[in-house]
Every structure is written in C-alpha cells, then in structure tokens.
Enzyme design. Structure first.
Site, PDB file in Angstrom:
ATOM      1  N   ARG A  59     -15.841   3.169 -23.470  1.00 54.31           N
ATOM      2  CA  ARG A  59     -14.707   3.612 -22.794  1.00 54.31           C
ATOM      3  C   ARG A  59     -13.763   2.310 -22.485  1.00 54.31           C
ATOM      4  NH1 ARG A  59     -17.581   2.475 -16.962  1.00 54.31           N
ATOM      5  NH2 ARG A  59     -18.548   0.612 -18.233  1.00 54.31           N
ATOM      6  N   LYS A  79      -9.633  -0.010 -19.787  1.00 53.02           N
ATOM      7  CA  LYS A  79     -11.217   0.562 -19.516  1.00 53.02           C
ATOM      8  C   LYS A  79     -10.888   1.925 -18.867  1.00 53.02           C
ATOM      9  CE  LYS A  79     -15.422  -1.487 -17.839  1.00 53.02           C
ATOM     10  NZ  LYS A  79     -15.866  -2.697 -17.006  1.00 53.02           N
ATOM     11  N   ASP A  91     -17.502  10.385 -21.889  1.00 52.27           N
ATOM     12  CA  ASP A  91     -16.112  11.091 -21.876  1.00 52.27           C
ATOM     13  C   ASP A  91     -14.992  10.009 -22.229  1.00 52.27           C
ATOM     14  OD1 ASP A  91     -16.352   9.635 -19.367  1.00 52.27           O
ATOM     15  OD2 ASP A  91     -15.920  11.408 -18.274  1.00 52.27           O
ATOM     16  N   ASP A 218     -25.404  -7.111 -23.803  1.00 52.60           N
ATOM     17  CA  ASP A 218     -24.055  -6.726 -24.122  1.00 52.60           C
ATOM     18  C   ASP A 218     -22.991  -7.065 -23.161  1.00 52.60           C
ATOM     19  OD1 ASP A 218     -25.957  -4.818 -23.268  1.00 52.60           O
ATOM     20  OD2 ASP A 218     -24.229  -3.677 -22.842  1.00 52.60           O
ATOM     21  N   ASN A 219     -23.730  -7.460 -21.805  1.00 50.33           N
ATOM     22  CA  ASN A 219     -22.561  -7.722 -20.742  1.00 50.33           C
ATOM     23  C   ASN A 219     -22.518  -9.421 -20.636  1.00 50.33           C
ATOM     24  OD1 ASN A 219     -22.223  -5.119 -20.291  1.00 50.33           O
ATOM     25  ND2 ASN A 219     -23.668  -4.979 -18.912  1.00 50.33           N
ATOM     26  N   ASP A 228     -17.743  -7.395 -17.137  1.00 53.89           N
ATOM     27  CA  ASP A 228     -18.569  -6.055 -16.894  1.00 53.89           C
ATOM     28  C   ASP A 228     -19.258  -5.966 -15.462  1.00 53.89           C
ATOM     29  OD1 ASP A 228     -17.696  -5.226 -19.377  1.00 53.89           O
ATOM     30  OD2 ASP A 228     -19.556  -4.727 -20.191  1.00 53.89           O
TER      31      ASP A 228
HETATM   32  P1  AMP Z   1     -21.856  -0.664 -19.165  1.00 52.11           P
HETATM   33  O1  AMP Z   1     -23.445  -1.114 -18.776  1.00 52.11           O
HETATM   34  O2  AMP Z   1     -21.194  -0.068 -18.180  1.00 52.11           O
HETATM   35  O3  AMP Z   1     -21.496  -2.280 -19.696  1.00 52.11           O
HETATM   36  O4  AMP Z   1     -21.836   0.191 -20.415  1.00 52.11           O
HETATM   37  C1  AMP Z   1     -23.020   0.384 -21.366  1.00 52.11           C
HETATM   38  C2  AMP Z   1     -22.549   1.153 -22.525  1.00 52.11           C
HETATM   39  O5  AMP Z   1     -22.199   2.502 -22.047  1.00 52.11           O
HETATM   40  C3  AMP Z   1     -21.199   0.558 -23.250  1.00 52.11           C
HETATM   41  O6  AMP Z   1     -21.331   0.730 -24.626  1.00 52.11           O
HETATM   42  C4  AMP Z   1     -20.014   1.348 -22.588  1.00 52.11           C
HETATM   43  O7  AMP Z   1     -18.967   1.538 -23.511  1.00 52.11           O
HETATM   44  C5  AMP Z   1     -20.763   2.797 -22.680  1.00 52.11           C
HETATM   45  N1  AMP Z   1     -20.092   3.625 -21.487  1.00 52.11           N
HETATM   46  C6  AMP Z   1     -20.168   3.529 -20.140  1.00 52.11           C
HETATM   47  N2  AMP Z   1     -19.593   4.598 -19.602  1.00 52.11           N
HETATM   48  C7  AMP Z   1     -18.990   5.420 -20.441  1.00 52.11           C
HETATM   49  C8  AMP Z   1     -18.444   6.574 -20.532  1.00 52.11           C
HETATM   50  N3  AMP Z   1     -17.582   6.890 -19.440  1.00 52.11           N
HETATM   51  N4  AMP Z   1     -17.860   7.015 -21.801  1.00 52.11           N
HETATM   52  C9  AMP Z   1     -18.266   6.296 -22.930  1.00 52.11           C
HETATM   53  N5  AMP Z   1     -18.960   5.411 -23.056  1.00 52.11           N
HETATM   54  C10 AMP Z   1     -19.456   4.820 -21.932  1.00 52.11           C
HETATM   55 MG    MG Z   2     -21.056  -3.359 -20.846  1.00 53.13          MG
END
Ligand code: AMP
Ligand code: MG
Length: 459
Positions: A59, A79, A91, A218-219, A228
């Site tokens: 996203r 974002k 989404d 990844d963060n 993040d």
């Molecule tokens: P995060 O833990 O928030 O850093 O996200 C972990 C993974 O989930 C990353 O690859 C994000 O891009 C993906 N992600 C989180 N929210 C969404 C979303 N609404 N749509 C698509 N991918 C998402």
């Molecule tokens: Mg992340």
C-alpha cells in the site's frame, strides 16, 4: 489536505507555488509532479520471527527522490494510494486513523530528536475504506532517507541472487554510508555500521519510552530511521515488559526487548551478505558473528549516554548505569509515569523543587537515598540546580503523543470530520520541551477512564 510546509521547503518545494487543491491531487496520487516515475519496492521479511519471502510495498508507492536543502537525498512515498503488484489480498488503501497516527508520531519523534521518517502531507480521499468498520480513506506522504529495509536484502538473498545483494549493498554504501566506500571488507563494515546506527536509534527509543510495536525485519530501515509507525506507542508507567500492539500476543516486541530484537534483525541482515563477507562460509560466519555481537557494546554505550543526559550529568563514572537502573527500579515499584517522572526530576536538583518527583515516587527511603546520591553527583560536576534543570528540560519532554491523545484525535476526525484536535496535539508534540499555555491535558498521563491499553496497526 494537510501539508507540512516547513518540511516541504526543506525538500526544495515552494508551498505557495501551487494551490492546496493541486498539492492534494499530487499527494493523493491523482496527479504526478514532472519527473516522477512511481514504483513499488520488493522486499521480504521475518514477521514475528517467521520468514515471508515476498512482502513488498502493498500500500505504498515511491514517487521518487529529491535532494534536500542540506544536499541529502530523500525518498518521497505515498502510503494508501491504492493497489500495487505486492498488495496480495489487500486493497492498498489506508484509513484516516493510521494516517493521522503516523503523521503525529513521526513528527513528534523528529521533534524529540529521534531519527524517523517524516510526514509531508495527509490527504483525505473522500472514499470509504472497508475494515472492521467502514472508515474514511486517506493517503499519507512520507519522506525517508531511504526505504531500503533489512527485508529488501532478504528478498534477494532468499532467491540466491547474490549479484543483486551486492548491487544493493553497494548502493546502500554509496547513498547512506559513503565513508565505507574504500574500506577493505566493505560488506562486513556495512553490517557493523548499520548495527551501530540501529543501536543508537533503539537506545533513543528506550530513553523516551517509545515502543515500536512491530520490529519485523521488513520494518527496519538501513538508514537508521524509525520507520513504519503501526501500533507504536509511548509508555505510561515504566514497565520493561509493556506491550500495546494487539497483534503482539507473546510480547516479542515488548518495550524492554527492543535492543535484543534489533540485534536479532542485524543478524538476519548479516546472513544475507555472508558470501560477500568471505568465500569460506565458516570464516564468513565467524566474522559476521563477532560483528553482530558488537551490537551489545554499541547499545549499552548509547543507552548509558542517553540516560546520563536525561538526569543532567555529563561526566562518565563507573556507577552511572547502576544510578540509572536504581531510578528505573524505583519507578517500576511505584508504577510511576515514565515521562512525567523525568520531567519532574528536572526541577528536583533543589529540594524545594522535588514535590512533583515525590508525587510520582513517594517519600520513601529509596527515593531519598537516590536523590542524595544524584545531587552529590551534580555537585561534584559543578552543576547548579538551575543549570541541571535547564539542561534536563531541553531533553525530557513535557508533551508526547500519548495513546489516549492520539485516539481522541482519530475519533474526532473519523466521527465529526474535525481536525482541530489533530492540529492542537501536533502543536504540542512538535515543540515537546516548551511549556505551552492551556496544555495541562496534553502533558498529563491518561486518567483511569481515558487509558488506552491496545493499539492496532489498522492495515
Ligand atoms: P506493515 O506491518 O504495516 O508494515 O505491513 C506488512 C505488509 O502488509 C507490507 O508488505 C504491506 O505493504 C502490506 N499491507 C499492509 N496493509 C495493506 C493494505 N491495505 N493493502 C495491501 N497491502 C498491505
Ligand atoms: Mg512495514
């Protein structure tokens, strides 16, 4: 539409050159600035310890790079602007809550002097996003020294593509660690340099009572910036085992575990570069291991330094760490509010300024003994109570984005389309050390009925 004008200028934009409507089109992904070629980045990552070979910007969308007023290259990323090839089932959108939360938290961190990605803009989209509830959609524009993560290295290493790992490492050295350019074992030195920067970052987090909440590989950015902002939070009462994130069931990312986890993540980074570190695998592992072990030394040094300043001292002494730890123990025993206690300590060098501190820590022998020892140290350094207070008030914040304050901001925006509380909180937390009129509510810990025990990543 909310544009961070000082940051926009720092990046070389003239906020007045376009209408607010035009900026909103750009920072929602509906219009492109000349020269932009947006892309979504691939990365992998360990999520709560489990390796996922493909995550990527699901996203997020990188608009491009600018060279800022200080000559530093910065990434600009949207974002919540919609789906990308890495969105999997998601989404690609963001609800207003996480957008406002990241805006406030990242700007507060910056104001507190903690390296962090920045918030350049927040735009409401006028479209609903569907989570547990239907919520207003929004897009955040963030700025980073680089979005390359430990997980970016893992993505290529997991595919056995060592030429890509080498190219990535060379790029990171050139962009973020140019001083390593000529070094003999640049890849090992890169691990060491990233580790040292990360150790300093996490020491700062602990010093201000920050819990990232999702320290997946990844963060973690190679630039050493906090990145993040998901279910992150500030401590109220001091407790090393504190967890707020609703998804951290086992406390892997608890406040006091953050240094250990950062080191674990650095070990994962080192693994991706083993073949570049030495042709002989065993030797490569031995060399990488000894570098990863150094994290502890970097962290301990940085932490003691941070905490020494928080209590107004400058000279290094052998018993500094025990003096600091004793204070933390007293705080834990009294369930004292972490940041309120340090702010109250600012005036406690003189006995008639210690009432606020006693309100947090009581009147027992423990705190009396500690105060005596601390005041002797200040005296030995030749620091007057007034000077100690001035030094300490410049680094112990009065205003931090406490969970309940952030929740109030989000509720007002979600339910009443009211951004007044957002502006009011931002005003305080971006000048965190300076008392501002009519701001008691912003400085105080939550009342029992206001407490927020859980935070959500809200993806
Ligand atoms: P995060 O833990 O928030 O850093 O996200 C972990 C993974 O989930 C990353 O690859 C994000 O891009 C993906 N992600 C989180 N929210 C969404 C979303 N609404 N749509 C698509 N991918 C998402
Ligand atoms: Mg992340």
């Amino acid at each position: 539409m909310r544009l961070n004008e000082p940051l926009a200028r720092e990046l070389g934009f003239d906020p007045a050159a376009r209408s607010s409507e035009d900026w909103a089109q750009i920072f929602s992904g509906n219009a492109l600035l000349p020269g932009t070629a947006p892309l979504a980045m691939a990365y992998a990552g360990h999520q709560f310890g489990n390796f996922v070979p493909q995550l990527g910007d699901g996203r997020a969308l990188l608009l491009g790079e600018v060279i800022d007023r200080h000559g530093i290259r910065r990434d600009i990323q949207l974002k919540g602007a919609g789906r990308t090839p890495f969105s999997r089932g998601g989404d690609g959108r963001a609800a207003i809550g996480p957008v406002l939360r990241e805006y406030i938290l990242s700007e507060a961190m910056h104001a507190l002097g903690v390296p962090a990605t920045r918030a350049l803009a927040a735009v409401t989209t006028g479209e609903p996003v569907y989570r547990e509830n239907v919520l207003p959609g929004a897009v955040l524009t963030r700025v980073a020294k680089s979005h390359i993560r430990v997980g970016t290295f893992q993505y290529f290493a997991a595919r056995g593509d060592m030429e890509a790992v080498r190219a990535l490492a060379d790029y990171v050295i050139e962009r973020l660690y140019p001083e390593l350019g000529g070094s003999e074992n640049r890849y090992l030195d890169l691990v060491e340099a990233v580790s040292a920067r990360q150790a300093r970052l996490v020491a700062r987090w602990l010093a201000i009572g920050f819990i990232h909440g999702v320290m997946n590989t990844d963060n973690m950015a190679l630039a050493g910036e906090t990145i993040d902002f998901g279910p992150c939070a500030f401590l109220d009462e001091y407790d090393p085992t504190k967890v707020f994130s609703s998804i951290d069931q086992f406390g892997r990312y608890a406040y006091g575990r953050q240094p250990h986890i950062a080191q674990w993540n650095i070990a994962r980074l080192a693994e991706t570069m083993l073949p570049l570190i030495d042709d002989d695998e065993e030797r490569a592992i031995a060399r990488a291991t000894s570098v990863v072990e150094q994290f502890v030394r970097h962290y301990n040094g940085a932490f003691v330094g941070e905490m020494r300043s928080k209590i107004g001292l400058q000279d290094e002494q052998d018993d500094d760490l025990s003096l600091i730890q004793r204070l933390l123990e007293l705080m834990q025993e009294s369930k004292a509010d972490y940041n309120t206690t340090f702010r109250a300590l600012c005036s406690a060098a003189s006995p008639d300024g210690a009432a606020g501190l006693h309100a947090q820590l009581g009147e027992g022998d423990g705190i009396a003994g500690w105060l005596e020892q601390w005041r002797r140290r200040l005296e030995a350094e030749g620091v007057s109570a007034a000077l100690a207070s001035e030094r300490m008030e410049a680094i112990n914040p009065l205003y931090i984005p406490r969970n309940h304050l952030v929740e109030e901001v989000i509720a007002a925006a979600e339910q009443r389309d009211d951004f007044g509380p957002f502006e009011a909180l931002l005003e305080r937390v971006t000048r965190p050390f300076e008392p501002q009129p009519d701001s008691g509510h912003y400085a105080d810990p939550a009342r029992p009925d206001e407490r927020v025990m859980r935070t959500f990543c809200g993806t």
